[in-house]
Motif scaffolding. Structure first.
Motif, PDB file in Angstrom:
ATOM      1  N   MET A   1      24.790  81.975  -1.334  1.00 47.63           N
ATOM      2  CA  MET A   1      25.054  81.037  -2.413  1.00 47.63           C
ATOM      3  C   MET A   1      23.866  80.089  -2.512  1.00 47.63           C
ATOM      4  O   MET A   1      23.381  79.581  -1.507  1.00 47.63           O
ATOM      5  N   SER A   2      23.413  79.861  -3.732  1.00 51.54           N
ATOM      6  CA  SER A   2      22.275  78.958  -3.919  1.00 51.54           C
ATOM      7  C   SER A   2      22.669  77.521  -3.598  1.00 51.54           C
ATOM      8  O   SER A   2      23.848  77.167  -3.605  1.00 51.54           O
ATOM      9  N   ALA A   3      21.674  76.716  -3.342  1.00 52.95           N
ATOM     10  CA  ALA A   3      21.921  75.303  -3.044  1.00 52.95           C
ATOM     11  C   ALA A   3      22.600  74.619  -4.229  1.00 52.95           C
ATOM     12  O   ALA A   3      23.454  73.742  -4.044  1.00 52.95           O
ATOM     13  N   TYR A   4      22.256  75.032  -5.442  1.00 51.88           N
ATOM     14  CA  TYR A   4      22.826  74.413  -6.635  1.00 51.88           C
ATOM     15  C   TYR A   4      24.308  74.771  -6.783  1.00 51.88           C
ATOM     16  O   TYR A   4      25.127  73.916  -7.109  1.00 51.88           O
ATOM     17  N   LEU A   5      24.640  76.013  -6.515  1.00 51.69           N
ATOM     18  CA  LEU A   5      26.046  76.419  -6.581  1.00 51.69           C
ATOM     19  C   LEU A   5      26.847  75.788  -5.450  1.00 51.69           C
ATOM     20  O   LEU A   5      28.003  75.405  -5.639  1.00 51.69           O
ATOM     21  N   SER A   7      26.245  72.868  -4.052  1.00 46.51           N
ATOM     22  CA  SER A   7      26.472  71.467  -4.430  1.00 46.51           C
ATOM     23  C   SER A   7      27.517  71.360  -5.530  1.00 46.51           C
ATOM     24  O   SER A   7      28.364  70.461  -5.496  1.00 46.51           O
ATOM     25  N   GLN A  45      25.597  73.662 -12.790  1.00 47.78           N
ATOM     26  CA  GLN A  45      25.822  75.077 -13.084  1.00 47.78           C
ATOM     27  C   GLN A  45      25.208  75.504 -14.413  1.00 47.78           C
ATOM     28  O   GLN A  45      24.953  76.686 -14.616  1.00 47.78           O
ATOM     29  N   VAL A  49      16.858  74.313 -13.822  1.00 49.20           N
ATOM     30  CA  VAL A  49      16.232  73.569 -12.736  1.00 49.20           C
ATOM     31  C   VAL A  49      14.758  73.413 -13.061  1.00 49.20           C
ATOM     32  O   VAL A  49      14.044  74.393 -13.237  1.00 49.20           O
ATOM     33  N   PRO A  52      12.439  73.233  -7.970  1.00 47.13           N
ATOM     34  CA  PRO A  52      13.334  73.501  -6.835  1.00 47.13           C
ATOM     35  C   PRO A  52      13.460  72.285  -5.926  1.00 47.13           C
ATOM     36  O   PRO A  52      12.488  71.573  -5.684  1.00 47.13           O
ATOM     37  N   PRO A  88      22.995  70.034  -0.158  1.00 47.44           N
ATOM     38  CA  PRO A  88      22.366  71.360  -0.186  1.00 47.44           C
ATOM     39  C   PRO A  88      21.093  71.381  -1.045  1.00 47.44           C
ATOM     40  O   PRO A  88      20.165  72.128  -0.749  1.00 47.44           O
ATOM     41  N   ILE A  89      21.052  70.556  -2.074  1.00 48.02           N
ATOM     42  CA  ILE A  89      19.872  70.502  -2.946  1.00 48.02           C
ATOM     43  C   ILE A  89      18.819  69.571  -2.360  1.00 48.02           C
ATOM     44  O   ILE A  89      17.647  69.929  -2.255  1.00 48.02           O
ATOM     45  N   ASN A 127      30.414  73.905   4.489  1.00 43.76           N
ATOM     46  CA  ASN A 127      29.973  75.194   3.957  1.00 43.76           C
ATOM     47  C   ASN A 127      31.074  76.246   3.982  1.00 43.76           C
ATOM     48  O   ASN A 127      30.807  77.413   3.710  1.00 43.76           O
TER      49      ASN A 127
END
Length: 174
Positions: A1-5, A7, A45, A49, A52, A88-89, A127
Protein backbone atom coordinates in the motif's frame (compact mmCIF):
# COMPACT_ATOMS: atom_id res chain seq x y z
CA UNK A 1 0.00 0.00 0.00
CA UNK A 2 1.37 3.41 -0.91
CA UNK A 3 2.09 5.97 1.77
CA UNK A 4 -0.74 8.12 0.39
CA UNK A 5 -3.30 5.33 0.61
CA UNK A 6 -2.06 4.38 4.08
CA UNK A 7 -2.50 7.98 5.26
CA UNK A 8 -5.93 8.22 3.63
CA UNK A 9 -6.98 5.01 5.40
CA UNK A 10 -5.72 6.33 8.74
CA UNK A 11 -7.51 9.64 8.22
CA UNK A 12 -10.81 7.89 7.45
CA UNK A 13 -10.39 5.74 10.56
CA UNK A 14 -9.55 8.84 12.58
CA UNK A 15 -12.71 10.58 11.38
CA UNK A 16 -14.72 7.60 12.64
CA UNK A 17 -12.92 7.68 16.00
CA UNK A 18 -13.50 11.44 16.27
CA UNK A 19 -17.24 10.98 15.75
CA UNK A 20 -17.31 8.43 18.55
CA UNK A 21 -14.90 9.98 21.03
CA UNK A 22 -14.79 13.74 20.58
CA UNK A 23 -16.67 15.99 22.92
CA UNK A 24 -17.98 19.43 22.14
CA UNK A 25 -21.15 21.11 23.44
CA UNK A 26 -22.12 21.93 19.87
CA UNK A 27 -22.42 18.60 18.03
CA UNK A 28 -22.01 20.23 14.62
CA UNK A 29 -18.42 21.14 15.59
CA UNK A 30 -17.59 17.43 15.90
CA UNK A 31 -19.05 16.87 12.44
CA UNK A 32 -17.05 19.83 11.13
CA UNK A 33 -13.85 18.33 12.53
CA UNK A 34 -14.60 14.83 11.24
CA UNK A 35 -15.54 16.31 7.87
CA UNK A 36 -12.22 18.15 7.59
CA UNK A 37 -10.37 14.93 8.37
CA UNK A 38 -12.41 13.04 5.77
CA UNK A 39 -11.78 15.83 3.24
CA UNK A 40 -8.05 15.33 3.77
CA UNK A 41 -8.41 11.59 3.16
CA UNK A 42 -10.43 12.12 -0.01
CA UNK A 43 -7.94 14.70 -1.28
CA UNK A 44 -5.08 12.26 -0.73
CA UNK A 45 -6.89 9.71 -2.87
CA UNK A 46 -7.91 12.08 -5.65
CA UNK A 47 -5.32 14.85 -5.96
CA UNK A 48 -2.10 14.36 -7.89
CA UNK A 49 1.12 14.27 -5.94
CA UNK A 50 3.38 17.16 -6.86
CA UNK A 51 6.42 15.81 -5.10
CA UNK A 52 6.89 12.45 -3.36
CA UNK A 53 6.84 12.78 0.40
CA UNK A 54 4.68 15.91 0.26
CA UNK A 55 1.01 16.14 1.09
CA UNK A 56 -0.97 17.52 -1.87
CA UNK A 57 -2.16 21.09 -1.20
CA UNK A 58 -5.91 20.31 -0.91
CA UNK A 59 -5.16 17.58 1.65
CA UNK A 60 -2.70 19.84 3.50
CA UNK A 61 -5.36 22.55 3.68
CA UNK A 62 -7.88 20.11 5.14
CA UNK A 63 -5.33 18.82 7.68
CA UNK A 64 -4.53 22.43 8.63
CA UNK A 65 -8.25 23.12 9.10
CA UNK A 66 -8.56 20.06 11.37
CA UNK A 67 -5.45 21.12 13.30
CA UNK A 68 -6.85 24.62 13.76
CA UNK A 69 -10.14 23.21 15.03
CA UNK A 70 -8.34 20.94 17.50
CA UNK A 71 -6.17 23.74 18.84
CA UNK A 72 -8.92 26.37 19.02
CA UNK A 73 -11.59 24.16 20.62
CA UNK A 74 -11.35 21.54 23.31
CA UNK A 75 -12.63 18.35 21.69
CA UNK A 76 -10.77 16.28 24.31
CA UNK A 77 -8.52 15.23 21.41
CA UNK A 78 -4.90 16.38 21.10
CA UNK A 79 -3.89 17.82 17.73
CA UNK A 80 -0.87 15.49 17.68
CA UNK A 81 -3.17 12.67 16.58
CA UNK A 82 -3.26 14.07 13.06
CA UNK A 83 0.48 13.51 12.79
CA UNK A 84 0.00 9.77 13.24
CA UNK A 85 -2.42 9.76 10.31
CA UNK A 86 -0.09 11.65 7.99
CA UNK A 87 3.16 10.01 9.13
CA UNK A 88 3.29 7.47 6.26
CA UNK A 89 3.73 10.44 3.91
CA UNK A 90 5.77 12.79 6.06
CA UNK A 91 7.93 10.14 7.68
CA UNK A 92 7.53 11.96 11.00
CA UNK A 93 5.72 10.29 13.87
CA UNK A 94 4.60 12.60 16.69
CA UNK A 95 6.60 12.19 19.85
CA UNK A 96 5.75 12.36 23.49
CA UNK A 97 8.51 14.38 25.10
CA UNK A 98 9.82 13.25 28.49
CA UNK A 99 8.72 15.45 31.34
CA UNK A 100 11.21 16.67 33.94
CA UNK A 101 9.24 15.57 36.97
CA UNK A 102 11.08 15.82 40.27
CA UNK A 103 8.45 13.66 41.94
CA UNK A 104 9.16 9.94 41.52
CA UNK A 105 5.47 9.08 41.17
CA UNK A 106 4.91 11.62 38.38
CA UNK A 107 8.13 10.53 36.64
CA UNK A 108 6.92 6.92 36.67
CA UNK A 109 3.57 7.96 35.19
CA UNK A 110 5.43 9.81 32.43
CA UNK A 111 7.57 6.78 31.64
CA UNK A 112 4.49 4.53 31.61
CA UNK A 113 2.58 6.76 29.18
CA UNK A 114 5.56 7.05 26.84
CA UNK A 115 6.12 3.27 26.95
CA UNK A 116 2.48 2.56 26.11
CA UNK A 117 2.63 5.03 23.20
CA UNK A 118 5.78 3.39 21.94
CA UNK A 119 4.15 -0.06 22.13
CA UNK A 120 1.27 1.06 19.91
CA UNK A 121 3.60 2.65 17.37
CA UNK A 122 6.35 0.02 17.36
CA UNK A 123 4.05 -3.01 17.25
CA UNK A 124 2.57 -1.80 13.98
CA UNK A 125 -1.01 -1.35 15.14
CA UNK A 126 -1.30 1.74 12.94
CA UNK A 127 -0.47 -0.42 9.93
CA UNK A 128 -2.96 -3.14 10.75
CA UNK A 129 -5.23 -4.28 7.95
CA UNK A 130 -7.99 -4.74 10.52
CA UNK A 131 -10.07 -1.54 10.76
CA UNK A 132 -10.94 -2.23 14.40
CA UNK A 133 -7.27 -2.54 15.36
CA UNK A 134 -6.43 0.68 13.51
CA UNK A 135 -9.31 2.52 15.18
CA UNK A 136 -8.33 1.19 18.59
CA UNK A 137 -4.71 2.25 18.03
CA UNK A 138 -5.76 5.79 17.10
CA UNK A 139 -8.17 5.97 20.04
CA UNK A 140 -5.46 4.69 22.37
CA UNK A 141 -2.98 7.28 21.12
CA UNK A 142 -5.57 10.01 21.64
CA UNK A 143 -6.08 8.92 25.24
CA UNK A 144 -2.35 8.62 25.92
CA UNK A 145 -1.56 12.07 24.51
CA UNK A 146 -4.46 13.60 26.44
CA UNK A 147 -3.23 12.00 29.67
CA UNK A 148 0.30 13.18 28.91
CA UNK A 149 -0.93 16.76 28.45
CA UNK A 150 -2.69 16.62 31.82
CA UNK A 151 0.38 15.03 33.41
CA UNK A 152 2.57 17.80 31.98
CA UNK A 153 0.38 20.37 33.74
CA UNK A 154 0.59 18.40 37.00
CA UNK A 155 4.39 18.11 36.68
CA UNK A 156 4.73 21.84 36.06
CA UNK A 157 2.67 22.60 39.17
CA UNK A 158 4.51 20.02 41.28
CA UNK A 159 7.94 21.23 40.15
CA UNK A 160 7.00 24.78 41.20
CA UNK A 161 6.19 23.77 44.76
CA UNK A 162 8.71 25.39 47.13
CA UNK A 163 9.96 22.02 48.36
CA UNK A 164 10.68 20.88 44.78
CA UNK A 165 12.30 23.97 43.30
CA UNK A 166 15.85 23.35 42.17
CA UNK A 167 15.63 19.56 42.47
CA UNK A 168 16.94 17.37 39.68
CA UNK A 169 14.42 15.33 37.67
CA UNK A 170 13.61 11.98 39.27
CA UNK A 171 14.60 10.17 36.08
CA UNK A 172 16.76 11.46 33.29
CA UNK A 173 15.30 11.41 29.78
CA UNK A 174 16.05 8.14 28.00
Amino acid sequence: MSAYLASARRLMALATVVRGRAYHPQRYMIETLAGAIEDAAIALQTCPVDEPGQIPQPAADAVREATDLLTQHDFMIPAAILGYATSPITGTVPSMQPLTAVSLQLARQDIDLRARRLAIVEHGHLNSRDDEVLGAALAGLMVLHRKHERLAAAVAADNERPCNRGKAPAYRAH
